[in-house]
Scaffold this active site. Structure first.
Site, PDB file in Angstrom:
ATOM      1  N   THR A  34       1.001  -1.322  -0.122  1.00 22.99           N
ATOM      2  CA  THR A  34       0.074   0.095  -0.077  1.00 22.99           C
ATOM      3  C   THR A  34       0.837   1.361  -0.025  1.00 22.99           C
ATOM      4  O   THR A  34       0.316   2.238  -0.628  1.00 22.99           O
ATOM      5  CB  THR A  34      -0.872  -0.064   1.375  1.00 22.99           C
ATOM      6  OG1 THR A  34      -0.188  -0.193   2.251  1.00 22.99           O
ATOM      7  CG2 THR A  34      -2.072  -0.953   1.374  1.00 22.99           C
ATOM      8  N   LEU A 127      12.176  -8.568   6.304  1.00 23.15           N
ATOM      9  CA  LEU A 127      12.358  -7.931   7.761  1.00 23.15           C
ATOM     10  C   LEU A 127      13.047  -6.729   7.558  1.00 23.15           C
ATOM     11  O   LEU A 127      13.498  -5.815   8.447  1.00 23.15           O
ATOM     12  CB  LEU A 127      12.969  -8.681   8.818  1.00 23.15           C
ATOM     13  CG  LEU A 127      12.138 -10.027   9.081  1.00 23.15           C
ATOM     14  CD1 LEU A 127      13.061 -10.475  10.129  1.00 23.15           C
ATOM     15  CD2 LEU A 127      10.671  -9.514   9.630  1.00 23.15           C
ATOM     16  N   SER A 128      13.376  -6.098   6.278  1.00 23.05           N
ATOM     17  CA  SER A 128      13.837  -4.800   5.674  1.00 23.05           C
ATOM     18  C   SER A 128      15.483  -4.535   6.084  1.00 23.05           C
ATOM     19  O   SER A 128      15.710  -3.543   6.917  1.00 23.05           O
ATOM     20  CB  SER A 128      13.048  -3.697   6.787  1.00 23.05           C
ATOM     21  OG  SER A 128      12.463  -2.887   6.070  1.00 23.05           O
ATOM     22  N   ASP A 174       9.668   1.214   4.669  1.00 21.14           N
ATOM     23  CA  ASP A 174      10.904   0.618   5.406  1.00 21.14           C
ATOM     24  C   ASP A 174      11.665   1.437   6.101  1.00 21.14           C
ATOM     25  O   ASP A 174      11.870   1.291   7.153  1.00 21.14           O
ATOM     26  CB  ASP A 174      11.594  -0.458   4.524  1.00 21.14           C
ATOM     27  CG  ASP A 174      10.449  -1.807   4.105  1.00 21.14           C
ATOM     28  OD1 ASP A 174       9.496  -1.586   4.655  1.00 21.14           O
ATOM     29  OD2 ASP A 174      10.940  -2.340   3.241  1.00 21.14           O
TER      30      ASP A 174
END
Ligand code: GLA
Length: 393
Positions: A34, A127-128, A174
């Site tokens: 999004t 998990l960035s 992120d």
């Protein structure tokens, strides 16, 4: 894994670093795909981080050492690497800050620039780790150059580096999450105007489990950029039927139905995911505020179904861990997190339920795919920080 960047730096360069910065990875409770549609997201910083130590090795030029990955890069001037690995993120940030010109680099770093990268965020798993690396590098280099930067500017800078230098068209979520992470909270970020609110996570009642399939995906090489294009194509098609639409955030399901013939089936499904996911973020926040964790779990399950069926970014491994989590006592809901195409899912569970659920999911995964995933709890305690000389743990 060794995470003490200061001592690793000293071992490698034979002298202490001048600055050590740390930035957390993140989980995104809900709001997937999004952010680049000006939508809503709900990430939080976790207790896994990337640490970057910087200093002056004594000789001109650039040296990057990443012991966890057994990578070392050297350049006689500013870093130039574009091999697609960790070095690109560091090189991209330094180029963005120093301009990439030999003279400017020598003026700013007359005794050279040494960078050491280490950390505990699994790579390419959703998990960035990339954003955490960019944020930590940005913080460290700013401090080294005695400059300051606000978290929002830093997040935007990180996004530019990833988009322009690394070539992944990632959104703002992120780096924003890593740069703004607050202990105990999720961040409700509105990607249209970049305002955010901290939403306390009920850590006395609930826990977040990470279900890492270890299916590696490189964002630039997968459908991530393609999904962005599809959203842009959907907006273009919607504009021919519904005049002032500029992004999928402006759209609701009724509008999508009307425009279905001009969208075609694929773009309709992509846009439906984005529209319904924004609504799910708002509902999740409402239920979190009301303490209704069962309802949050239900929404997570809906989100996964929408990502798998309409956005088509799941994979058999993610589907299996999400499905298995759903059968475990005390697990309220699960969904893939991050870009998808592999990487991690997350599960929201009642406090302590992970004790039984995690080994059970690991077992089912091993039986089905004959290999190991990684299944663990995370705490929403990640916060970025930067210190001169060392970074006490
Ligand atoms: C990756 C990107 C983010 C976001 C997610 C999907 O993590 O870096 O910007 O688009 O995928 O929600």
């Amino acid at each position: 894994m060794q995470t003490d960047a200061r001592s690793l730096y000293e071992q490698h360069f034979g002298r202490p670093p001048r600055v050590v910065a740390r930035a957390p990875g993140r989980v995104n409770l809900i709001g997937e795909h999004t952010d680049y549609n000006s939508g809503l997201v709900l990430p939080g910083g976790i207790d896994r981080h990337v640490e970057v130590a910087c200093g002056e090795p004594g000789a001109p030029g650039f040296i990057l050492h990443a012991p966890d990955l057994a990578e070392t890069h050297r350049a006689s001037g500013p870093p130039t690497t574009r091999g697609g690995g960790v070095a690109d993120y560091v090189a991209g940030m330094i180029t963005a800050l120093l301009g990439g010109e030999e003279d400017a680099f020598r003026r700013s770093c007359p005794r050279g620039l040494g960078v050491l990268v280490t950390g505990t965020v699994p790579r390419a798993s959703g998990l960035s780790s990339s954003a955490a690396l960019l944020v930590a590098t940005g913080l460290a280099v700013h401090r080294l150059l005695e400059r300051s930067i606000r978290p929002l500017e830093l997040a935007r800078l990180c996004q530019r580096v990833e988009n322009d230098f690394v070539g992944v068209r990632s959104g703002i979520m992120d780096p924003f999450a890593s740069a703004h992470a607050r202990k105990g909270s999720l961040l409700l970020l509105d990607c249209r105007d970049l305002t955010h609110q901290e939403i306390p996570f009920p850590s006395r009642k609930a826990e977040v489990l990470v279900l890492d399939t270890r299916v590696e995906r490189r964002l630039g090489e997968t459908g991530y950029n393609r999904r962005r294009e599809e959203c842009e194509e959907a907006v273009a098609a919607l504009r021919t039927t519904l005049a002032p639409v500029t992004c999928l955030r402006d759209v609701d399901l009724e509008m999508l139905q009307k425009a279905r013939p001009s969208l075609g089936e694929v773009l309709f499904r992509r846009a439906s995911h984005v529209v319904t996911e924004n609504r799910r973020v708002t509902e999740t926040v409402r239920h979190l505020r009301a303490g209704d964790l069962e309802a949050v779990g239900r929404i997570l399950r809906e989100s996964h179904a929408s990502l798998a069926r309409d956005y088509e970014v799941s994979c058999p491994e993610l589907d299996l861990v999400v499905e298995t989590a759903g059968t475990c006592e005390g697990v309220l809901g699960a969904r893939m997190t991050g870009a998808g195409f592999g990487g991690c899912a997350l599960a929201l569970a009642r406090k302590g339920a992970g004790d039984d659920a995690l080994p059970r999911i690991a077992h089912v995964f091993r039986e089905r795919f004959s290999r190991e995933g990684a299944f663990f709890r995370v705490e929403l305690t990640g916060e970025p920080r930067v210190e001169e000389g060392s970074c006490a743990t």
